[in-house]
Design an enzyme around this catalytic site. Sequence first.
Site, PDB file in Angstrom:
ATOM      1  N   GLY B  56       0.798  -1.210  -0.034  1.00 57.90           N
ATOM      2  CA  GLY B  56      -0.021   0.054   0.095  1.00 57.90           C
ATOM      3  C   GLY B  56       1.025   1.113   0.058  1.00 57.90           C
ATOM      4  N   THR B  57       0.297   2.325  -0.496  1.00 59.39           N
ATOM      5  CA  THR B  57       1.233   3.502  -0.724  1.00 59.39           C
ATOM      6  C   THR B  57       0.613   4.616   0.452  1.00 59.39           C
ATOM      7  OG1 THR B  57      -0.013   3.800  -2.837  1.00 59.39           O
ATOM      8  CG2 THR B  57       2.065   2.859  -2.856  1.00 59.39           C
ATOM      9  N   THR B  58       0.382   5.727  -0.482  1.00 58.22           N
ATOM     10  CA  THR B  58       0.372   7.122   0.196  1.00 58.22           C
ATOM     11  C   THR B  58      -0.855   7.339   1.448  1.00 58.22           C
ATOM     12  OG1 THR B  58       1.438   7.928  -1.656  1.00 58.22           O
ATOM     13  CG2 THR B  58       0.791   9.485  -0.059  1.00 58.22           C
TER      14      THR B  58
END
Lengths: 292, 286
Positions: B56-58
């Site tokens: 997962g990112t931001t």
Amino acid sequence: MTMPYYASPEQLMRDRSEYARKGISRGRSVAVLTYADGILFIAENPSATLHKVSELYDRIGFAAVGRYSEFESLRVAGVRLADVRGYSYNRRDVTGRVIANAYAQTLGTVFTEQMKPFEVELCVAEVGTTAETDQLYRLTFDGSIVDEADFVVMGGQAEAVTTHLREHFSPGMALAEALMVGVRALSAVSPAMANGGGDAALLAAAQLEVAVLDRRRPKRAFRRVVGAALHALLGDGDDGAADTGEAAPSAHAPSTPAPGTPPGLGDPAAPDTAGGTEGSGEGGSPSDPGAS
Amino acid sequence: MDGLSQWPTERSGFPHAYLDRVGSSFTDFLATAAPDLLPGRRPVPQLPVGDLAPHGTTIVAVTFDGGVLMGGDRRATMGNLISSRDIEKVYPADSWSVIGIAGAAGIAIEMVRLYQVELEHYEKIEGMTLSLDGKANRLAGMIRGNLGAALQGLAVVPLFAGFDLDAAPGATPGRIFSYDVTGGNYEERGYAAVGSGSLFARSSLKKTWRADLSAAAATRTVVEALYDAADDDSATGGPDPVRRLYPIVYRVDAEGAVRLTDDEIAAVADTIVTERSAADRNSTGA
């Protein structure tokens, strides 16, 4: 020289039962009643922090009488069992039956194998989606388990309170009405009232511990009814007005929880503060795609 | 599920650990009763496996005058693949706090579940909620246990934010805590971002965030920061009007943690896209 003495098993069990019964009958009573929107717990308990009624899981509550230290450790064990099961399976897989069974086994084992039995009586209550699926399990010190239909009464004056409730209880009452019925039944036999004066008086809010399992709440159904909300409910019930059923939910459910109160005190209609909102993965159980 | 196989059909009812010590921590209890259920107790992979697991990112969090907001994009990546377009990376931790996760999604989501149970468990046993700092510290402990896996590419870096019920009068009740892979726990002032697009999100917030924003204005800064991150970072997803997928944003204020509706976020995102395209047309004279 001490002589090893013989006591028959019957005698042993009888003695233990009597011992446990005596311990339990010294305490004040607790009543657990079904009402239209769920399950109502009423305990005569002057302490605001040493609870006799508490939350085990989303839809499951716990009530106990007897020796506090003993039922408190049983309560903690129940919370642990529920949380471990819910964590390793799914929140939906935690049922009142599983917890009640574990209690029954533990109480039964201690009763037969230990010198001193637990001096407690427990009720495990599970609120369902409809009134028909509500479950009340009553557990006694020897590990017997009974599935009760409408209400459970435990503690010192259980017999008298039960008799009183049989006369006045009817299924599907509104919350305020059910509370009045329960409080009247407890007040009728309470030693506190007998000392205090006339039997017309009811137990005051300060002497009561009241909580509900409200089936309309999205996730955690357990909610304590305290302070102004309890006063309002007790006051409303006196009038006996037909609309108390409508007034009750808002009367005991502040839309803004006071800071510091544990969750589960919000507005039952609003999917608000109970650890998540509907549609966010069943109140924040992220691995459960089916729920959103 | 070995932890359950000992469980409770045996005649004695509750195993001893359940009745024994009275502690309020679910994690500590699992460590004695069912240690295999804990994420930190598994063998660490011997080789880097980062590209095999979705990441997962931001995540972005900002404070506003009445609390705190946290938002996350919807993308998960596996190496150069987009493994999910609609993953949810921001969760309510309890009634007054939220947690967002960047990093290996599988471990992170397990950690969030454990953390949610941990907070609820404490609350049920003790009859009161942990303080916000206490919650932040518990989370740091969980991250610390994951360091071995982090070194093999399975890092989990959360962002934690909540409404401080014990905040001194005058102090802002919304507080944000960020973490590093070693479990370091840092309180952030005003805004914070984690994940691959955090550099761009933070640059965006630097220009748009102010201390006295209203909830609505702060919501816009969150969505805009995620838009800017998606603009420059391939692992961050922008608003997706085709599938109607928009960032997930939670608001925590005196009323508790609430997830903003998709319609609300869609309106904010559409405004940003419209304004940006208008500005672009103006500047190029088209």
